[in-house]
Design a protein around this motif. Sequence first.
Motif, PDB file in Angstrom:
ATOM      1  N   GLU A  61       0.850  -1.193   0.000  1.00  0.00           N
ATOM      2  CA  GLU A  61       0.000   0.000   0.000  1.00  0.00           C
ATOM      3  C   GLU A  61       0.882   1.237   0.000  1.00  0.00           C
ATOM      4  N   SER A  62       0.684   2.072  -1.018  1.00  0.00           N
ATOM      5  CA  SER A  62       1.422   3.325  -1.109  1.00  0.00           C
ATOM      6  C   SER A  62       0.456   4.386  -1.612  1.00  0.00           C
ATOM      7  N   HIS A 109      -6.960  -2.517  -5.393  1.00  0.00           N
ATOM      8  CA  HIS A 109      -7.916  -2.365  -4.284  1.00  0.00           C
ATOM      9  C   HIS A 109      -9.274  -2.999  -4.601  1.00  0.00           C
ATOM     10  N   THR A 131      -4.860   2.492  -1.710  1.00  0.00           N
ATOM     11  CA  THR A 131      -5.595   2.184  -0.471  1.00  0.00           C
ATOM     12  C   THR A 131      -5.942   0.708  -0.495  1.00  0.00           C
ATOM     13  N   GLU A 160      -6.253  -1.141   2.435  1.00  0.00           N
ATOM     14  CA  GLU A 160      -6.938  -1.543   3.669  1.00  0.00           C
ATOM     15  C   GLU A 160      -8.411  -1.828   3.388  1.00  0.00           C
ATOM     16  N   MET A 188      -6.378  -5.040   4.595  1.00  0.00           N
ATOM     17  CA  MET A 188      -5.575  -6.074   3.936  1.00  0.00           C
ATOM     18  C   MET A 188      -6.039  -7.479   4.296  1.00  0.00           C
ATOM     19  N   THR A 223       3.016  -8.113   4.068  1.00  0.00           N
ATOM     20  CA  THR A 223       2.320  -6.844   3.812  1.00  0.00           C
ATOM     21  C   THR A 223       3.278  -5.678   4.034  1.00  0.00           C
ATOM     22  N   SER A 251       2.953  -1.237   4.181  1.00  0.00           N
ATOM     23  CA  SER A 251       2.147  -0.032   4.041  1.00  0.00           C
ATOM     24  C   SER A 251       3.000   1.169   4.407  1.00  0.00           C
ATOM     25  N   CYS A 252       3.018   2.172   3.555  1.00  0.00           N
ATOM     26  CA  CYS A 252       3.838   3.347   3.855  1.00  0.00           C
ATOM     27  C   CYS A 252       2.968   4.592   4.017  1.00  0.00           C
ATOM     28  N   GLN A 309      -4.166   5.532   6.833  1.00  0.00           N
ATOM     29  CA  GLN A 309      -3.280   5.926   7.937  1.00  0.00           C
ATOM     30  C   GLN A 309      -2.878   7.392   7.851  1.00  0.00           C
TER      31      GLN A 309
END
Length: 860
Positions: free
Chosen positions: A37-38, A356, A585, A587, A589, A609, A611-612, A829
Motif C-alpha cells: 500500500e502506497s 484495491h 488504499t 486496507e 488487507m 504486507t 504499508s507506507c 493511515q
Amino acid sequence: MEPPQEFPFPFPAYQIQKQFMKELYNCLQDGKLGLFESPTGTGKSLSLICGALKWLIDHEKWKKQELTSIIAEIDNKIKNCEKPSDNWFTVQTEQIELNTQRQPLQDKLNAFLEYESEREKFKKIVESKKAARTKTIGKIKRQPTTKFTESNKTKEIDLDVCDTEKDLILEDALSNSESSEEENTEEPLFKNTKIFFCSRTHSQLTQFVHELKRSPYSQDISVVPISSRQNYCINKSVKRLKHISLINETCLQLQRKKTTVKKEKDLKKLKTASSCPFVPGDQKLLMAEVLTNIQDVEEIVQKGQENNTCPYYGSRKSLQSGQLILVPYNSILHKSTRDSLGIDLKGNVLIIDEAHNLLDAIEGMHSSIITGRNLLHCYSQLSQYQKRFEALFSAKSILHLGQLSFCLKKLLTLFGATTRSHPKDEIDKTVTPKLYKIEEFELLTEIDTVNIFKLLEFVKTSKLIHKLQGFVEQYGNSIKINEQKIKKSGITEFLNSIKNKDTSSQETASIANVPDNNEDQTSNPLMAIVSFLECLKSSCTDGRICVLPGTTIGQGIIKFLLLNPAAHFHDIVRDARSVVLAGGTMEPMSEFIDQLFLMAGAMPDRIMTFSCDHVIPKENIISNVVIRGPTGVEFEFNFHNRQDTKLLDELGRALLNLCNIVPAGIVIFFPSYNYEDIVFKHLDKSGIISKISVKKRIYREPKLASQVNAILEQYAHSIKNPQSPCNGSLLFSVVGGKLSEGLNFSDNLGRCIIVVGLPYPNIKSPELQEKMKYLNEHVKPDAGNSFYENSCMKAVNQCIGRSVRHINDYSTVVLLDKRYRHKVKVLPQWIQRSVTINDSFGSVIGNIAKFFSAKRTKTV
C-alpha cells in the motif's frame, strides 16, 4: 541475493520510496505473496518499476553467474580426471559422467548468451530498416492504403456475406490453436524470467508506459504490451465487427483461408477475402521495434500499419523474448485467455497495480447475465439456422444444436415463457425473484440432463457463434421471431378463438430485425448464452444463480454470481514465483489475505504486507468528522433520514458555510446518483444553490461516461479563470461513480473533499445477503459483516484519495455524518494522523479557516 542499498531512480527518492523498493525486492527474491500500500501521489508506479526491474536485472545476472560457476567446477573436475591414474576405467567413467552433466548446462548458458545478444541483433534490424525507409518512405506510406484499402474494398464488404453458404456450415473438427501458422511452437532451451505487470484499463497501462520511459531502465529493458485483437487489429473489415468474440473468430477464420496458387484465380473471380493481408507480413521487423523501444499499444499499432504487418501477432511473438510484459486484468485473471495468449506464469512474477478492487474485478469477470430477450432471439436465430442447413450437418452437430435449443427452452420456463413468447409479453406476477445453488438450478431447469462441458466444446470447435453471426448478417431480413400477442377479452375474443386457427397462425411472425430500443440487433445473443453456460462449470459452492423477473419476458434476468474469487486465483498463486498486489488504499488487507490468498491455497508464511505513509507533510492535510450542522441538527444520513427536509436544509447551510471559506475547488461525494439528485433538487428549491453560486460555479457528475471529460474541463476552467465574485467551483459527485476513482483533483482542483453520509450497499439485496452468508460459512463467522462494512469504507477511502497528489499539495477532508467517529481506524493511515472529531460546526469552520489562512500566508 541481498537487497541493494541504493536503487537507480530518476530523481532523489523519498525515504518511503526507498523502503518500498527494498521491501519489494525482498518479496520477489523470497517468492512471497505481497500486499503493498502506497498512497496515490507517493510515486507508487516509479517505485514498482525501479524496485522490480532492479531485482530482475540482478536475478538474471545471478542466474548467469551460477551457471558459469557450476560449469567451471565441472571443468576443474574433468581436468583432475585427466591426471595419470592406475584405475583408467573409473577415470573414464567419471569423465563421461561429468561431460554428460556439463553439456546441458553449457547448452543452457549458450542459449542465455544468445538471448542476451538478441537485443543487439534487433537494434541492427531497426537501424537498417530506418536507413532503407528514408530512401523509400513515400512508397512505404502509400502501400497500406493503395494495396489493401482500395483494391480490397470489395473484399471488405464481402468478407462475411459473399463466401457463399459454405462459410455458414458448421465444421466438425477445427484446430483450437489461437496461433498463426508462422508461430514457433517449440519449447525454448532457455526461458528468461519475466515480470507481468497488470492494471485494470488500457489507459492505466499507457500511463505506466510513460512512467517507464522516465525510468533509468528505459534503454535496458524489453517491454511488451499485450492487448486484445480489438485494440491491435489493423484489418478494417475485421475490426468493424466490434464484438471481441467475433473479431477473434473472424481473425482465425481468415488465417485458415490461406490458399494455394491454383485456387487463387478462382477466389479472385469470387471477390472473396482469401486471408488477412497483414499476416504474416514482416513480423521480425515489428518484433525488433517492440523489443528495442518502449512503446504503448497505439505506437505499436502505428508501427504495424507502417510495416504492413499484424501488431497483435507481432506483440505475441515478442512475448517470449520480453522482460516486462504489460497486460490488462482480463488477460491474466481469465485462465483460458492466459493460455490462448501463451502467458506462462510458472517461475515468473505477477504485479497487479490498482488492486484495491481486485476481488470485485474477479467476481465481475466471472459472473454473467442473460435476459429473456437474449433467450428468445437466440432460439429464433438458432432454429432458423438449423432449418436452413440441417441436411448438411453431421448427426453430432444436430444432436448438440438440439441440446442447445433444449437449454434455451428450459431457461425460458423460469419466466413462465415458451419459445412462442414475445419479448414484450408481460411476465406473470406469481413469478418472483429467486436465488439458487448451481445444482438446484440445473435440476429445476432439467439442464442437468445435458453434458454442458461437451456442449461448450462443440460450440467452440464448430465456431457456432461465428457461423450464426454470418447467417444473421446474410439472412437477417428473413429471420422471424414470434409477434407479441395482444390480449383480448369478451364475447368477440371467444368467437374468434373457435374460428379456423389458420387465420391467426398467419399473424404469429414478424421480422426479427425490427429495431428495439433495448438491444442492438447486430449483437449476437449466443455469446451471452455461452458465457452463462460456461459459469455453470463452476464448483457448486463457488456461485449462485439469481432469477429476476422483469415487467416483460424480455426484461427478465438470469444472473450467475461468483462468490469465491479465489477459485480463479488458485493457479496464479500456485504457478507464479511471486504475486504482488499494489494500490493506493489496500486496507483492510485482511480481506485479501482471507478471501484471496489463503482460500487460493497459499501458506500463511508466504504472505507479507507493506504499508507506507504519505509523502506530504502532516500540516498539509486536515480531516474533520462533522457530527452536527450550523444550527445543531445531527448529521446521520442513513436510509430513513435521507429525505428529512430538516436534515437537507442543515446540509445546505453547512455547504454554504464551507464554500465561503474554502478557496478554489470543492468536490462533494454523495452515496448514490439518486440521493445526489434528491439533495440538488431540494437545495435548488430552497434557494441554497443560488446562494452557493455567488461563490462557486456548480457542476454535477454526468451519468454518461462520454460527458465526463467535458464537465471536468469546464470545472477546471472555472477554477483557473474565476469570474468575480466567484472564487472557484463546486462539483457534485457520487461515491463509486466515474469521478471517485482514477481521477486527480490535485492542487486547486480539490482543496476540499466532502463526503456526505456512508455509502453502504443495499442490505436487503438478495445478492449481498448470499455473499455475506457464504463468507460467514467459508471464511469466518463474522466475515459477512466485515465485508459489508469494508464495502462502504473502501469506497469512502477512494474518494478521500483524490485530495492530495504530490508532496507540495494541500487539502482538507470533511466527513459529514456522526457515524464516522466510529470509523476513524479504517480510514487511510495518512488521514488518521490529522482527524479531528467536531461536536460543533463552529470548530470545523475555525479549523478549516485557520488552515487556509496559514497556506495563504506561506505562499505570500
